[in-house]
Write a protein that holds these residues in place. Structure first.
Motif: not given
Ligand code: FAD
Length: 312
Positions: A1-14
């Motif tokens: 069981x592994x969870x993937x978080x889809x990151x929200x970012x602007x290519x410079x900062x998370x």
């Protein structure tokens, strides 16, 4: 069981929303991986690798991922999905845009606006504008979730040392393109991140009065400004001030509702605030049912007096 978080970012900062989603993911179970889909976003991947409790960063780089367009992010997420038991998105405009496409392509249900993790397959989410909490069990092989930021504190601690693995971007769908982006320049804290919110309703009577009465109070308290839908619809303030079911969901330390009646659609967006202060001339106003501190009186007298008492 592994969870993937889809990151929200602007290519410079998370974005902070990713940190809230990460907290939810860790409550589901570890290991947790984070997908950084973007363009020239290696510093985001490097920052994500330092986050607490992350085992691996998947970094997909392509020009067409730069704008975070749902049509292009979805195929990259979907291509990775079979290796995961859970895909976790923040319940922000970004997450709410991408997640349904991913769930539809995978042929699974989406569990939206999760506010608590009961177990790896069971989650709580508000329904009926927050008036009831549904406990939802999902038997899908991959569970696609969006999580409410206010329900999961951000863990910005950087004790981690995840590996960063390059993964392929799944191709340009060519269905959408970014024409322009206008960023609001805020002199105040952002509404969903503010510790104190001063919010105004129809009782203020006009945009000029909203400004004249509420801005001095917000200045004193270094607060963000919010509004009811009635105030937005009447043009007192722009749309992005709206708190509620069809506006922003907030949970600050202090929420001051001025001239707001407290309709359920407004309460749905703010009733999880730690301390609610209401100023209203109508003793029967429903806002008083959720308020910790209530002042029955004319806001045009009460608010300037409060500002004066707060001093310099
Ligand atoms: P009102 O209900 O008109 O209340 C004004 C209050 O000001 C009154 O209680 C009055 O006593 C008080 N007042 C007036 N003058 C003074 C004075 N001088 N001093 C002190 N008090 C005074 N609403 C939202 O806010 N957010 C949403 O996201 C939202 N989504 C909705 C979605 C749907 C599908 C629907 C149907 C409605 C939605 N609404 C939403 C609208 C909601 O039902 C209410 O109409 C709205 O919240 C009312 O805003 P209000 O409290 O500012 O106005």
């Amino acid at each position: 069981m592994t969870t993937l978080v889809i990151a929200e970012h602007d290519n410079a900062e998370i974005k902070a929303s990713t940190l809230h989603a990460l907290t939810a993911a860790r409550q589901i179970g570890e290991p947790v991986h984070v997908l950084v889909a973007g363009h020239q976003a290696s510093q985001v991947a490097a920052a994500a690798a330092k986050l607490n409790g992350v085992e691996k960063i998947l970094h997909a780089d392509a020009e067409y991922l730069a704008a975070g367009l749902a049509e292009n992010v979805e195929p990259t997420v979907t291509a990775l999905a079979t290796a995961y038991s859970h895909l976790v998105f923040p319940a922000t405009a970004f997450g709410k845009n991408v997640a349904p496409r991913v769930a539809a392509k995978l042929g699974v249900g989406q569990i939206s606006d999760v506010t608590a993790v009961v177990s790896e397959d069971t989650f709580e989410r508000p329904i009926y504008a927050g008036n009831a909490i549904a406990t939802v069990q999902s038997l899908d092989s991959v569970k696609v979730l969006t999580v409410r930021l206010a329900a999961f504190p951000a863990d910005g601690n950087s004790g981690g040392s995840a590996t960063v693995e390059q993964v392929s971007a799944a191709g340009d769908k060519g269905l959408s393109s970014l024409v322009s982006r206008e960023l609001t320049q805020l002199e105040r804290p952002e509404l969903t991140a503010a510790k104190v919110i001063v919010s105004g309703g129809r009782g203020l009577g006009s945009g000029e009065q909203y400004k004249a009465i509420l801005e001095p109070l917000a200045d004193k308290l270094q607060a963000a400004l919010g509004a009811s839908r009635a105030a937005v619809d009447a043009g007192y303030v722009p749309n992005d001030y709206q708190v509620g079911q069809t506006g922003k969901i907030v949970a600050p330390d202090v929420y001051i509702a001025v001239g707001i009646s407290g309709a359920i659609q407004h309460l749905a967006g703010m009733k999880d605030s730690k301390t609610i202060i209401a100023i209203n001339k109508d003793v029967e106003a429903p806002i008083f049912a959720v308020a910790d501190v209530g002042l029955v009186g004319d806001l045009f007298e009460a608010v300037p007096q409060l500002v004066e008492k707060l001093g310099a």
